[in-house]
Write a protein that holds these residues in place. Structure first.
Motif, PDB file in Angstrom:
ATOM      1  N   THR A  96      -6.837  -7.434  -3.453  1.00  0.00           N
ATOM      2  CA  THR A  96      -6.047  -8.632  -3.751  1.00  0.00           C
ATOM      3  C   THR A  96      -6.589  -9.831  -2.977  1.00  0.00           C
ATOM      4  O   THR A  96      -6.884  -9.717  -1.783  1.00  0.00           O
ATOM      5  CB  THR A  96      -4.573  -8.393  -3.346  1.00  0.00           C
ATOM      6  OG1 THR A  96      -4.115  -7.215  -4.009  1.00  0.00           O
ATOM      7  CG2 THR A  96      -3.691  -9.561  -3.756  1.00  0.00           C
TER       8      THR A  96
ATOM      9  N   GLU B 190     -11.156  -2.868   1.543  1.00  0.00           N
ATOM     10  CA  GLU B 190     -10.920  -3.368   2.893  1.00  0.00           C
ATOM     11  C   GLU B 190     -12.103  -4.093   3.500  1.00  0.00           C
ATOM     12  O   GLU B 190     -12.289  -4.078   4.716  1.00  0.00           O
ATOM     13  CB  GLU B 190     -10.463  -2.228   3.804  1.00  0.00           C
ATOM     14  CG  GLU B 190      -9.325  -1.434   3.212  1.00  0.00           C
ATOM     15  CD  GLU B 190      -8.064  -1.488   4.039  1.00  0.00           C
ATOM     16  OE1 GLU B 190      -8.160  -1.611   5.258  1.00  0.00           O
ATOM     17  OE2 GLU B 190      -6.983  -1.417   3.444  1.00  0.00           O
ATOM     18  N   LEU B 191     -12.908  -4.720   2.637  1.00  0.00           N
ATOM     19  CA  LEU B 191     -13.970  -5.608   3.130  1.00  0.00           C
ATOM     20  C   LEU B 191     -13.805  -6.946   2.409  1.00  0.00           C
ATOM     21  O   LEU B 191     -13.270  -6.978   1.302  1.00  0.00           O
ATOM     22  CB  LEU B 191     -15.350  -5.056   2.785  1.00  0.00           C
ATOM     23  CG  LEU B 191     -16.119  -4.238   3.805  1.00  0.00           C
ATOM     24  CD1 LEU B 191     -17.529  -3.986   3.275  1.00  0.00           C
ATOM     25  CD2 LEU B 191     -16.201  -4.921   5.156  1.00  0.00           C
ATOM     26  N   PRO B 192     -14.280  -8.025   3.003  1.00  0.00           N
ATOM     27  CA  PRO B 192     -14.243  -9.283   2.258  1.00  0.00           C
ATOM     28  C   PRO B 192     -15.071  -9.162   0.965  1.00  0.00           C
ATOM     29  O   PRO B 192     -16.107  -8.491   0.955  1.00  0.00           O
ATOM     30  CB  PRO B 192     -14.885 -10.282   3.225  1.00  0.00           C
ATOM     31  CG  PRO B 192     -14.682  -9.685   4.583  1.00  0.00           C
ATOM     32  CD  PRO B 192     -14.798  -8.202   4.365  1.00  0.00           C
TER      33      PRO B 192
ATOM     34  N   TYR C 298     -17.637 -15.443   1.238  1.00  0.00           N
ATOM     35  CA  TYR C 298     -16.928 -14.223   1.621  1.00  0.00           C
ATOM     36  C   TYR C 298     -15.455 -14.573   1.722  1.00  0.00           C
ATOM     37  O   TYR C 298     -15.103 -15.605   2.305  1.00  0.00           O
ATOM     38  CB  TYR C 298     -17.417 -13.721   2.986  1.00  0.00           C
ATOM     39  CG  TYR C 298     -18.871 -13.293   3.010  1.00  0.00           C
ATOM     40  CD1 TYR C 298     -19.884 -14.246   3.146  1.00  0.00           C
ATOM     41  CD2 TYR C 298     -19.228 -11.956   2.893  1.00  0.00           C
ATOM     42  CE1 TYR C 298     -21.220 -13.864   3.170  1.00  0.00           C
ATOM     43  CE2 TYR C 298     -20.566 -11.568   2.921  1.00  0.00           C
ATOM     44  CZ  TYR C 298     -21.549 -12.535   3.051  1.00  0.00           C
ATOM     45  OH  TYR C 298     -22.872 -12.149   3.068  1.00  0.00           O
ATOM     46  N   LEU C 299     -14.616 -13.735   1.154  1.00  0.00           N
ATOM     47  CA  LEU C 299     -13.177 -13.983   1.219  1.00  0.00           C
ATOM     48  C   LEU C 299     -12.462 -12.725   1.693  1.00  0.00           C
ATOM     49  O   LEU C 299     -12.605 -11.648   1.103  1.00  0.00           O
ATOM     50  CB  LEU C 299     -12.657 -14.403  -0.170  1.00  0.00           C
ATOM     51  CG  LEU C 299     -11.150 -14.610  -0.296  1.00  0.00           C
ATOM     52  CD1 LEU C 299     -10.648 -15.699   0.640  1.00  0.00           C
ATOM     53  CD2 LEU C 299     -10.779 -14.948  -1.750  1.00  0.00           C
ATOM     54  N   ALA C 300     -11.690 -12.878   2.767  1.00  0.00           N
ATOM     55  CA  ALA C 300     -10.939 -11.741   3.312  1.00  0.00           C
ATOM     56  C   ALA C 300      -9.809 -11.378   2.354  1.00  0.00           C
ATOM     57  O   ALA C 300      -9.159 -12.270   1.791  1.00  0.00           O
ATOM     58  CB  ALA C 300     -10.383 -12.113   4.681  1.00  0.00           C
ATOM     59  N   PRO C 301      -9.591 -10.080   2.141  1.00  0.00           N
ATOM     60  CA  PRO C 301      -8.549  -9.667   1.201  1.00  0.00           C
ATOM     61  C   PRO C 301      -7.147  -9.831   1.773  1.00  0.00           C
ATOM     62  O   PRO C 301      -6.972  -9.995   2.980  1.00  0.00           O
ATOM     63  CB  PRO C 301      -8.864  -8.184   0.970  1.00  0.00           C
ATOM     64  CG  PRO C 301      -9.537  -7.737   2.217  1.00  0.00           C
ATOM     65  CD  PRO C 301     -10.286  -8.927   2.742  1.00  0.00           C
ATOM     66  N   LYS C 302      -6.183  -9.792   0.882  1.00  0.00           N
ATOM     67  CA  LYS C 302      -4.790  -9.689   1.315  1.00  0.00           C
ATOM     68  C   LYS C 302      -4.525  -8.205   1.496  1.00  0.00           C
ATOM     69  O   LYS C 302      -4.917  -7.391   0.658  1.00  0.00           O
ATOM     70  CB  LYS C 302      -3.879 -10.285   0.261  1.00  0.00           C
ATOM     71  CG  LYS C 302      -4.025 -11.793   0.170  1.00  0.00           C
ATOM     72  CD  LYS C 302      -2.786 -12.424  -0.394  1.00  0.00           C
ATOM     73  CE  LYS C 302      -2.643 -13.842   0.081  1.00  0.00           C
ATOM     74  NZ  LYS C 302      -1.256 -14.280   0.077  1.00  0.00           N
ATOM     75  N   ILE C 303      -3.883  -7.865   2.589  1.00  0.00           N
ATOM     76  CA  ILE C 303      -3.678  -6.449   2.916  1.00  0.00           C
ATOM     77  C   ILE C 303      -2.187  -6.165   2.992  1.00  0.00           C
ATOM     78  O   ILE C 303      -1.423  -6.994   3.515  1.00  0.00           O
ATOM     79  CB  ILE C 303      -4.399  -6.110   4.248  1.00  0.00           C
ATOM     80  CG1 ILE C 303      -5.916  -6.226   4.045  1.00  0.00           C
ATOM     81  CG2 ILE C 303      -4.043  -4.721   4.736  1.00  0.00           C
ATOM     82  CD1 ILE C 303      -6.721  -6.090   5.313  1.00  0.00           C
ATOM     83  N   GLU C 304      -1.791  -5.017   2.468  1.00  0.00           N
ATOM     84  CA  GLU C 304      -0.372  -4.625   2.512  1.00  0.00           C
ATOM     85  C   GLU C 304       0.100  -4.529   3.951  1.00  0.00           C
ATOM     86  O   GLU C 304      -0.604  -4.003   4.806  1.00  0.00           O
ATOM     87  CB  GLU C 304      -0.173  -3.264   1.824  1.00  0.00           C
ATOM     88  CG  GLU C 304      -0.254  -3.313   0.313  1.00  0.00           C
ATOM     89  CD  GLU C 304       0.740  -4.262  -0.335  1.00  0.00           C
ATOM     90  OE1 GLU C 304       1.922  -4.216   0.061  1.00  0.00           O
ATOM     91  OE2 GLU C 304       0.346  -5.055  -1.204  1.00  0.00           O
TER      92      GLU C 304
END
Lengths: 257, 14
Positions: A206, A232-234, A250-256
């Motif tokens: 996400t 779990e990587l950008p 590079y974009l960091a994901p949204k994490i639960e």
């Protein structure tokens, strides 16, 4: 002493248009390899990495490694004064606190130089590890731009999922939901129109659409874009710059939680 | 809910 002559000056203009809204100030690094930049946005959610290889310049002189801090908005203002067909030369002197951009019209009847003040920027250089990506999607850059724009009118985030079926972009918002599936398609007239999906294993992540939309400002640089995903990587959104290098976001994901 | 992560969570300082 630094002197970099770029015949296709429009490339530099496009690079600035692609980065100036994401990053305010950045250090441009010049070495024997090329002209490069690595910078994060102010919230450290996205990172841009640019490389213009020395071989891509008509003339490339860089006596020693040099880092030049520039305000990208100001640099963009100056480069906007260059014509699209102009040759751009970047000049700098050791120890100087300015950089000069010289613009030459194609038939040499107009030559301009713009001197810009440099700035001291304390930037942290990040080590980007080589990663095996679970899935790599190559698609027309205009298509990717269209998808990001369309979905951002429905929701704020996108779930990008790659399976055997293809790549799915999903969003949800107050007014409803949207799903766009792109399947692999190699039967096209030109290679840049193809959608190619390499999948080692299914992956679903996400991301904030606001950033992806910002990345698509690089669309004029390349007909195709490569999106590399690993859990779990950008995500890496890469636009190749013809014969010269690349711009990678590079974009960091949204994490639960 | 989901939380926005940062680049520095993944990539170390050089």
């Amino acid at each position: 002493m630094l002197e970099l002559r770029l015949v296709q000056g429009s490339l530099l203009k496009k690079v600035l248009e692609a980065t100036k809204d994401l990053v305010t100030d950045a250090n441009f690094d010049c070495s024997a390899t090329g002209f490069s930049l690595q910078a994060m946005d102010s919230s450290h959610v996205a990172l841009v990495a640019l490389l213009l290889r020395s071989e891509g310049f008509e003339h490339y002189r860089c006596d020693r490694n040099i880092s030049m801090g520039m305000n990208l908005n100001n640099m963009s203002k100056m480069l906007k004064c260059a014509g699209n067909d102009d040759i751009i030369t970047i000049k700098g002197d050791d120890g100087s606190d300015t950089v000069t951009f010289m613009f030459e019209s194609p038939n040499q009847d107009k030559i301009s130089d713009f001197e810009m003040k440099l700035m001291d920027i304390d930037s942290e250089h990040l080590g980007i590890p080589e990663a095996e990506y679970h899935a790599i999607v190559k698609m027309p850059s205009s298509e990717f731009q269209r998808i990001c724009k369309d979905l951002s009118s429905i929701g704020d985030t996108v779930v990008i999922s790659v399976t055997k079926e293809g790549v799915k972009f999903s969003t949800r918002g107050d007014i409803g939901t949207a799903n766009i599936v792109c399947r692999q398609n190699k039967t096209v007239d030109k290679p840049e129109e193809a959608t190619i999906i390499e999948m080692n294993e299914p992956v679903s992540l996400t991301f904030a659409l606001r950033y992806l939309n910002s990345f698509t400002k690089a669309t004029p640089l390349s007909e195709s874009v490569t999106v590399s995903l690993s859990s779990e990587l950008p995500v890496v959104v890469e636009y190749k710059i013809a014969d010269m290098g690349y711009i990678r976001f590079y974009l960091a994901p949204k994490i639960e939680d | 809910g989901s939380k926005q992560s940062t680049i520095t969570k993944f990539f170390g300082k050089f």
